[in-house]
Design a protein around this motif. Structure first.
Motif, short mmCIF file in Angstrom:
data_model
loop_
_atom_site.label_atom_id
_atom_site.label_comp_id
_atom_site.label_asym_id
_atom_site.label_seq_id
_atom_site.Cartn_x
_atom_site.Cartn_y
_atom_site.Cartn_z
N ARG A 1 0.79 -1.17 0.02
CA ARG A 1 0.06 -0.08 -0.02
C ARG A 1 0.88 1.29 0.10
N PRO A 2 1.54 1.42 -1.10
CA PRO A 2 2.54 2.71 -1.09
C PRO A 2 1.92 3.91 -0.95
N GLY A 3 0.63 4.26 -1.09
CA GLY A 3 -0.06 5.48 -1.07
C GLY A 3 -0.76 5.58 0.43
N ASP A 4 -0.44 4.77 1.24
CA ASP A 4 -0.98 4.70 2.42
C ASP A 4 -0.13 5.16 3.69
N TYR A 5 -0.61 6.05 4.36
CA TYR A 5 0.32 6.73 5.32
C TYR A 5 0.24 5.98 6.88
N GLY B 1 -0.63 12.23 3.41
CA GLY B 1 -1.68 12.71 4.02
C GLY B 1 -2.16 12.13 5.18
N ALA B 2 -1.31 11.85 6.17
CA ALA B 2 -1.50 11.61 7.51
C ALA B 2 -2.32 12.72 8.31
N PRO B 3 -3.54 12.12 9.23
CA PRO B 3 -4.14 13.50 9.77
C PRO B 3 -3.36 14.07 10.76
N ARG B 4 -3.79 15.22 11.16
CA ARG B 4 -3.05 16.12 12.03
C ARG B 4 -3.81 16.30 13.57
N ALA C 1 10.10 8.94 9.53
CA ALA C 1 8.96 8.22 8.93
C ALA C 1 7.71 8.87 9.45
N ARG C 2 7.73 9.68 10.41
CA ARG C 2 6.53 10.52 10.45
C ARG C 2 6.44 11.70 9.27
N ARG C 3 7.34 12.00 8.87
CA ARG C 3 7.43 13.03 7.55
C ARG C 3 6.97 12.51 6.56
N HIS C 4 7.34 11.14 6.43
CA HIS C 4 6.85 10.70 5.08
C HIS C 4 5.37 10.37 5.30
N ALA C 5 4.88 9.98 6.46
CA ALA C 5 3.42 9.83 6.47
C ALA C 5 2.73 11.03 6.46
N ASP C 6 3.30 12.25 6.80
CA ASP C 6 2.65 13.50 6.52
C ASP C 6 2.60 13.63 5.06
N SER C 7 3.64 13.28 4.28
CA SER C 7 3.52 13.62 2.69
C SER C 7 2.74 12.64 2.36
#
Length: 253
Positions: free
Chosen positions: A186-190, A220-223, A212-218
């Motif tokens: 799932r390459p597009g999954d944060y 679309g990880a919720p804030r 890793a967190r920065r990649h998740a943010d990129s």
């Protein structure tokens, strides 16, 4: 794998339930809880909606756990054999009731090609090789449908359970390899990157956790995470200034 039916006569309840599943298996338990509650308003006899509402409530240690558990138990008698066994296995396990063991074995025997039943059986497995085999099979079964961007992603729960098993066994290499598999499928999954960030922070690898967190943010990880989640991450990454701020301003006295 064919999507299990969920036994409601209400098309609206069914749609709300399926939307709730998508949210739940992407670990958005607050959204999932609202959707399952809405499904139950449309069909108060919908056992699987009650079950997932209980799971959502339990995931956040919210106050309705006991009342929802009692409701699920009442409704389970009218559910299909698969749903009844699934519900009773999970409820029994949550109460440390040994009846969960034969119920889990029945799930595997009668529904060997159902990813969700395999995940529940893995919860009960004491030995790592048994749990690993069940979770790997669940991932394989769901990999055909669970990799779509808006899929009901049961393999996501299986991957998370597998990472936690390896973490408990102090098997860092296998935990990281499992996170790599999850991200590759799932390459597009944060979400796998959020899990990776928390895992690396717990290992004391603060810089890798931040990456890793920065990649998740990129992705679309919720804030809008809860104060408790942010606090735990801050403590794991030794960000004591953020932790102090949360304790002073966001947590109840």
């Amino acid at each position: 794998a064919r999507e299990p039916t969920s036994h409601t006569s209400s098309p609206l309840a069914q749609r709300l339930y399926e939307d709730g599943l998508r949210a739940f298996y992407q670990f958005d338990t607050n959204a999932a809880r609202r959707l399952f509650d809405a499904a139950l308003k449309e069909d108060s006899t919908f056992a699987m909606a009650a079950y997932l509402a209980w799971r959502s409530e339990s995931a956040t240690n919210a106050p309705r756990q006991e009342s929802l558990a009692a409701r699920v138990e009442r409704l389970a008698g009218g559910a299909s054999e698969r749903d009844r066994l699934l519900i009773l296995t999970h409820l029994s396990a949550s109460r440390y009731d040994l009846s969960a063991i034969p119920a889990a074995e029945s799930l595997v025997t009668k529904f060997p090609n159902d990813a969700e039943t395999l995940i529940r059986a893995a919860d009960i497995a004491n030995e790592l090789p048994r749990a690993q085999a069940l979770l790997d099979r669940a991932i394989a079964l769901d990999s055909a449908t669970g990799t779509a961007p808006n899929a009901i992603c049961r393999l996501c729960e299986a991957f998370l359970a597998l990472v936690r098993r390896y973490d408990s066994a102090d098997s860092v290499n296998r935990a990281e390899a499992t996170l790599d598999r999850w991200s590759a499928l799932r390459p597009g999954d944060y979400q796998p990157w959020l899990v990776r960030a928390d895992y690396l922070a717990a290992l004391g690898r603060a810089r890798d956790a931040v990456d890793a967190r920065r990649h998740a943010d990129s992705l679309g990880a919720p804030r809008d995470e809860s104060a408790e989640v942010v606090l735990l991450r801050s403590l794991r990454s030794d960000d004591f200034a953020t932790a102090d701020t949360i304790c002073e301003k966001q947590l109840p006295a």
